[in-house]
Design an enzyme around this catalytic site. Structure first.
Site, PDB file in Angstrom:
ATOM      1  N   VAL A  88       0.820 -53.424 -36.761  1.00  0.00           N
ATOM      2  CA  VAL A  88       1.698 -52.784 -35.617  1.00  0.00           C
ATOM      3  C   VAL A  88       1.728 -54.227 -34.682  1.00  0.00           C
ATOM      4  CG1 VAL A  88       1.629 -51.366 -33.544  1.00  0.00           C
ATOM      5  CG2 VAL A  88       0.803 -50.589 -35.773  1.00  0.00           C
ATOM      6  N   ASP A  89       0.879 -54.998 -34.558  1.00  0.00           N
ATOM      7  CA  ASP A  89       0.894 -56.191 -33.642  1.00  0.00           C
ATOM      8  C   ASP A  89       2.011 -56.994 -34.157  1.00  0.00           C
ATOM      9  OD1 ASP A  89       0.283 -57.495 -31.547  1.00  0.00           O
ATOM     10  OD2 ASP A  89      -1.445 -58.524 -32.358  1.00  0.00           O
TER      11      ASP A  89
END
Length: 179
Positions: A32-33
């Site tokens: 996600v990052d």
């Protein structure tokens, strides 16, 4: 406060704020990052570097949250939080609860009416998706009913989304939500 569980791409959500399952460096990573950093553009990395230079010299602590502009994302803000890593011995559910609670506090402080979360600490950080869902829903419901939610802003949060990438994680969150 309405809660929705959706399958999709968090970086495409037109909400006021999306939550980034960041690492403590705030300088991008995988999952996600990495997706958020790629979609937001290089300005997000620069904003995170500025936070590191000025406010968070030692990085963001597990369970804490901080916001930046969202730059090229449809959201207005990115709220970065560092989830506990089970593989590193961070097994206290209170740390995970803090991620959700602190992110909601930051969102409310920004005046956000809508926020979208990923499954913080599920996946590479080793937390079971069911436990993450249980903690997440408990934290949101607790925040919604708390006096801190009402006192933190004149425009309280109206919508919390859980935007999940995989079929399996989405199914688990939906099952826990219907609970």
């Amino acid at each position: 406060m309405r809660i929705d569980v959706l399958q999709g791409d968090l970086t495409k959500r037109s909400v006021d704020a999306i939550v980034n399952a960041a690492n403590s460096s705030l300088l991008g990573g995988g999952g996600v990052d990495g997706a958020i950093h790629r979609a937001a553009g290089g300005e997000l990395l620069e904003a995170c570097r500025e936070l590191r230079r000025t406010q968070l010299k030692d990085g963001l602590r597990v369970g804490s949250a901080v916001a930046t502009p969202a730059f090229r994302l449809p959201a207005r803000w990115v709220i970065h939080t560092v989830g506990p890593n089970r593989h590193a011995g961070q097994t206290d559910p209170a740390l995970l609860t803090s991620c959700f609670h602190q992110s909601l506090m930051v969102a409310a402080g920004l005046g956000a009416r809508s926020v979208a979360f990923p499954a913080i600490s599920a996946g590479i950080y080793g937390w079971d998706a069911r436990q993450v869902a249980e903690v997440a829903f408990d934290a949101v419901r607790s925040f919604s009913s708390s006096s801190s939610a009402r006192a933190s802003t004149d425009s309280p949060l109206e919508l919390v989304e859980f935007v999940l990438f995989s079929d399996d994680t989405t199914a688990v969150f939906r099952d826990v939500f219907r609970g």
